[in-house]
Motif scaffolding. Structure first.
Motif, PDB file in Angstrom:
ATOM      1  N   MET A 181      11.950  59.520  28.174  1.00  0.00           N
ATOM      2  CA  MET A 181      12.759  58.645  27.317  1.00  0.00           C
ATOM      3  C   MET A 181      14.236  58.942  27.534  1.00  0.00           C
ATOM      4  SD  MET A 181      12.528  58.176  23.174  1.00  0.00           S
ATOM      5  CE  MET A 181      13.623  57.024  22.333  1.00  0.00           C
ATOM      6  N   ALA A 235      14.963  65.354  21.129  1.00  0.00           N
ATOM      7  CA  ALA A 235      14.437  65.073  22.463  1.00  0.00           C
ATOM      8  C   ALA A 235      13.319  66.046  22.829  1.00  0.00           C
ATOM      9  CB  ALA A 235      15.562  65.147  23.491  1.00  0.00           C
ATOM     10  N   ASP A 261      12.778  64.182  28.659  1.00  0.00           N
ATOM     11  CA  ASP A 261      13.759  63.186  28.205  1.00  0.00           C
ATOM     12  C   ASP A 261      15.106  63.440  28.876  1.00  0.00           C
ATOM     13  OD1 ASP A 261      11.857  62.161  26.554  1.00  0.00           O
ATOM     14  OD2 ASP A 261      12.894  62.610  24.664  1.00  0.00           O
TER      15      ASP A 261
END
Length: 208
Positions: free
Chosen positions: A1, A26, A30
């Protein structure tokens, strides 16, 4: 992400604080991208990555434009770039006994330009609100007494600290000297004995 933070135009220490809050959410793999407009912010973010053990990459993307990328955990994405892998720093100071106390003796931070000094002090108080370990007490004396009265630019941050359980104490003699005692807007009035007693019992003292 991928997490994108636009911190351009944000004064120190806000870019670091914004990145730190995002890194806390996070997960490994990520990518946290931070947009900033000066090299000092890039250096500060590099130190943050080092303290958190994150992979770190930065590049200049234009005039006064920088892109910083950080990746928490052991595995960075394949397109992360030429990374610098940092190992988490061990802060031995957190092991010291006794409470953390902040001692503020001026409404300015450092010597030189007074306007800059006040701006730095405002940033300092804000940064205290973002500490992982909150201080037990913040002491204000001499010119520092101006920070706890009506009209202070740091009032909102100090009230936030007080709401989190931080004791805010301002020297009564100093408030009297500057004719500000009736304008105290946060915390309590204290005396020199309590100030000395608090400093003597502190495990660590931060003084800007």
């Amino acid at each position: 992400m991928e997490h994108i933070i636009d911190a351009k135009g944000k004064p120190c220490p806000q870019p670091v604080v914004m990145a730190m809050k995002t890194l806390e959410k996070a997960v490994s793999g990520d990518t946290v991208k931070v947009l900033v407009d000066n090299e000092t912010a890039v250096s500060n973010l590099s130190r943050l990555a080092n303290s958190k053990g994150c992979s770190f990459v930065s590049e200049k993307t234009g005039e006064n434009e920088y892109l910083v990328r950080m990746c928490p955990g052991d595995k960075a994405p394949a397109d992360f770039g030429q990374e610098i892998k940092c190992e988490p720093e061990k802060d031995e100071r957190l092991k010291s006994g006794g409470p953390l106390v902040v001692s503020v003796g001026s409404d300015k931070m450092g010597e030189g330009n007074d306007e800059l000094g006040r701006l730095l002090m405002k940033g300092f108080v804000y940064a205290v609100t973002q500490l992982e370990q909150m201080p037990e007490t913040i002491l204000f004396y001499n010119g520092g007494a101006r920070l706890t009265v009506e009209g202070s630019q740091s009032l909102e941050d100090l009230k936030s600290l007080e709401e989190q359980g931080v004791e805010i104490l301002t020297c009564g003699t100093c408030l009297d000297y500057y004719k500000l005692k009736d304008k105290l807007a946060v915390g309590k009035v204290t005396n020199m004995y309590t100030i000395v007693e608090t400093l003597a019992g502190a495990g660590r003292v931060i003084k800007p």
